[in-house]
Design an enzyme around this catalytic site. Structure first.
Site, mmCIF file in Angstrom:
data_model
loop_
_atom_site.group_PDB
_atom_site.id
_atom_site.type_symbol
_atom_site.label_atom_id
_atom_site.label_comp_id
_atom_site.label_asym_id
_atom_site.label_seq_id
_atom_site.Cartn_x
_atom_site.Cartn_y
_atom_site.Cartn_z
ATOM 1 N N LYS A 22 0.835 -1.217 0.000
ATOM 2 C CA LYS A 22 0.000 0.000 0.000
ATOM 3 C C LYS A 22 0.870 1.268 0.000
ATOM 4 O O LYS A 22 0.631 2.190 -0.777
ATOM 5 C CB LYS A 22 -0.928 0.031 1.233
ATOM 6 C CG LYS A 22 -1.895 -1.137 1.326
ATOM 7 C CD LYS A 22 -2.859 -0.972 2.500
ATOM 8 C CE LYS A 22 -2.202 -0.951 3.858
ATOM 9 N NZ LYS A 22 -1.582 -2.228 4.261
ATOM 10 N N ARG A 97 -9.561 1.078 8.675
ATOM 11 C CA ARG A 97 -9.196 -0.302 9.008
ATOM 12 C C ARG A 97 -10.314 -0.993 9.781
ATOM 13 O O ARG A 97 -10.184 -2.174 10.088
ATOM 14 C CB ARG A 97 -7.939 -0.304 9.864
ATOM 15 C CG ARG A 97 -6.638 -0.582 9.102
ATOM 16 C CD ARG A 97 -5.519 -0.494 10.114
ATOM 17 N NE ARG A 97 -4.282 -1.120 9.802
ATOM 18 C CZ ARG A 97 -3.222 -0.506 9.294
ATOM 19 N NH1 ARG A 97 -3.299 0.732 8.897
ATOM 20 N NH2 ARG A 97 -2.086 -1.149 9.163
ATOM 21 N N ARG A 136 11.943 -5.348 4.612
ATOM 22 C CA ARG A 136 11.784 -3.974 4.127
ATOM 23 C C ARG A 136 12.433 -2.930 5.037
ATOM 24 O O ARG A 136 12.558 -3.114 6.236
ATOM 25 C CB ARG A 136 10.313 -3.649 3.874
ATOM 26 C CG ARG A 136 9.459 -3.514 5.098
ATOM 27 C CD ARG A 136 8.002 -3.314 4.699
ATOM 28 N NE ARG A 136 7.185 -3.089 5.870
ATOM 29 C CZ ARG A 136 5.877 -2.888 5.847
ATOM 30 N NH1 ARG A 136 5.219 -2.903 4.690
ATOM 31 N NH2 ARG A 136 5.206 -2.674 6.954
ATOM 32 N N ARG A 170 11.263 -0.504 10.621
ATOM 33 C CA ARG A 170 10.201 -0.286 11.598
ATOM 34 C C ARG A 170 10.286 -1.287 12.747
ATOM 35 O O ARG A 170 10.548 -2.465 12.529
ATOM 36 C CB ARG A 170 8.844 -0.424 10.917
ATOM 37 C CG ARG A 170 8.434 0.836 10.185
ATOM 38 C CD ARG A 170 7.233 0.628 9.329
ATOM 39 N NE ARG A 170 6.124 -0.028 10.013
ATOM 40 C CZ ARG A 170 4.911 -0.161 9.483
ATOM 41 N NH1 ARG A 170 4.667 0.329 8.281
ATOM 42 N NH2 ARG A 170 3.952 -0.769 10.130
ATOM 43 N N ARG A 181 -0.531 -8.454 13.296
ATOM 44 C CA ARG A 181 -1.046 -7.459 12.342
ATOM 45 C C ARG A 181 -1.888 -8.130 11.255
ATOM 46 O O ARG A 181 -2.916 -7.598 10.833
ATOM 47 C CB ARG A 181 0.116 -6.655 11.738
ATOM 48 C CG ARG A 181 0.715 -5.692 12.760
ATOM 49 C CD ARG A 181 2.116 -5.248 12.401
ATOM 50 N NE ARG A 181 2.183 -4.492 11.181
ATOM 51 C CZ ARG A 181 3.305 -4.319 10.481
ATOM 52 N NH1 ARG A 181 4.437 -4.867 10.875
ATOM 53 N NH2 ARG A 181 3.276 -3.600 9.387
HETATM 54 P P1 AMP Z 1 0.849 0.734 8.995
HETATM 55 O O1 AMP Z 1 1.993 1.678 8.838
HETATM 56 O O2 AMP Z 1 -0.336 1.117 8.164
HETATM 57 O O3 AMP Z 1 1.254 -0.701 8.820
HETATM 58 O O4 AMP Z 1 0.366 0.871 10.525
HETATM 59 C C1 AMP Z 1 1.225 0.554 11.608
HETATM 60 C C2 AMP Z 1 0.406 0.391 12.858
HETATM 61 O O5 AMP Z 1 -0.265 1.625 13.162
HETATM 62 C C3 AMP Z 1 -0.708 -0.650 12.774
HETATM 63 O O6 AMP Z 1 -0.244 -1.963 13.038
HETATM 64 C C4 AMP Z 1 -1.673 -0.135 13.841
HETATM 65 O O7 AMP Z 1 -1.210 -0.438 15.147
HETATM 66 C C5 AMP Z 1 -1.564 1.380 13.665
HETATM 67 N N1 AMP Z 1 -2.557 1.897 12.683
HETATM 68 C C6 AMP Z 1 -2.296 2.480 11.479
HETATM 69 N N2 AMP Z 1 -3.431 2.858 10.868
HETATM 70 C C7 AMP Z 1 -4.444 2.490 11.691
HETATM 71 C C8 AMP Z 1 -5.859 2.566 11.614
HETATM 72 N N3 AMP Z 1 -6.471 3.110 10.535
HETATM 73 N N4 AMP Z 1 -6.577 2.081 12.657
HETATM 74 C C9 AMP Z 1 -5.993 1.542 13.738
HETATM 75 N N5 AMP Z 1 -4.661 1.418 13.883
HETATM 76 C C10 AMP Z 1 -3.881 1.885 12.869
#
Ligand code: AMP
Length: 227
Positions: A22, A97, A136, A170, A181
């Site tokens: 994404k 989400r 990554r 990360r 996740r």
């Molecule tokens: P990402 O960078 O999109 O993989 O997000 C990293 C982490 O941030 C996720 O595993 C969640 O803990 C949190 N997170 C990101 N976006 C959301 C969302 N829309 N709703 C809830 N938690 C989020």
């Protein structure tokens, strides 16, 4: 079509599990069409780094691989979405989400007379996601994404885009957190595929191919959805 032919503010959503691509694809669409990438993950990581109240509340949840509360995420998204640069149109990466977030987004867009042009489901297999995530990393200078196996910088140790020699990984890109996740994705986010199907804006794309192949599919979808 290029950026100049997007005449209405577009709203595109990228749906998919962690590792589906994404972020990579959102940045490519941003460059191609002049849209703004909104990643709630990036916004939350910035809040954690800045030590804000929302960041402090989100930190432990993010480290465990769970979802941050709808209340915090919706507030962060609302703040960002109402900034002037978003008037050009946005690509939502990692939001919504949950169904509550999807409904909040609908309400937010209704306030400004906007609507969702397309919600694109990046379809992948879980087993592949673990490999993708484990390898990554990003440039610490400009955020460009790289991968140990799939995308190394042209000159080793130097970012292709900005020349920085600093890279970062990360904290939540480890095997245990990835499993949580993925579980959170299947339990709470995958139902949004039906949600957007019901709203008539769902598009599906096979995201198991190369970065360039997926980018081409997405460009076609954007051209079709944004007129
Ligand atoms: P990402 O960078 O999109 O993989 O997000 C990293 C982490 O941030 C996720 O595993 C969640 O803990 C949190 N997170 C990101 N976006 C959301 C969302 N829309 N709703 C809830 N938690 C989020």
């Amino acid at each position: 079509m290029d950026a100049a032919t997007i005449t209405t503010p577009a709203v595109l959503i990228l749906l998919g599990p962690p590792g589906a691509g994404k972020g990579t694809q959102a940045r490519m669409l941003e460059d191609k069409f002049g849209l703004v990438q909104l990643s709630t993950g990036d916004l939350l990581r910035a809040a954690v780094a800045a030590g804000t109240e929302a960041g402090l509340a989100a930190k432990a949840v993010m480290e465990s691989g769970g979802l941050v509360s709808d209340e915090i995420v919706i507030a962060i998204l609302r703040d960002r979405l109402t900034q002037a640069d978003c008037a050009k149109g946005v690509i939502l990466d990692g939001f919504p989400r949950t169904t509550v977030q999807a409904q909040a987004l609908d309400a937010l867009l209704a306030e400004t007379g906007q609507k969702i042009n397309a919600a694109v489901s990046l379809e992948v297999e879980d087993a592949e996601m673990v490999t993708r995530i484990a390898g990554r990393y990003t440039c610490a200078g400009c955020g460009e994404g790289y991968h140990d196996t799939f995308k190394a910088p042209a000159t080793e140790g130097e970012c292709d885009k900005c020349g920085s020699t600093e890279f970062k990984r990360r904290a939540d890109d480890n095997a245990e957190t990835v499993a949580s996740r993925l579980a959170a994705y299947h339990a709470q986010t995958a139902p949004l595929i039906d949600y957007y199907q019901g709203h008539g804006v769902l598009k599906r794309t096979n995201a198991m191919g190369s970065i360039q192949d997926i980018a081409r599919d997405l460009e076609d979808i954007v051209r079709g959805a944004v007129k």
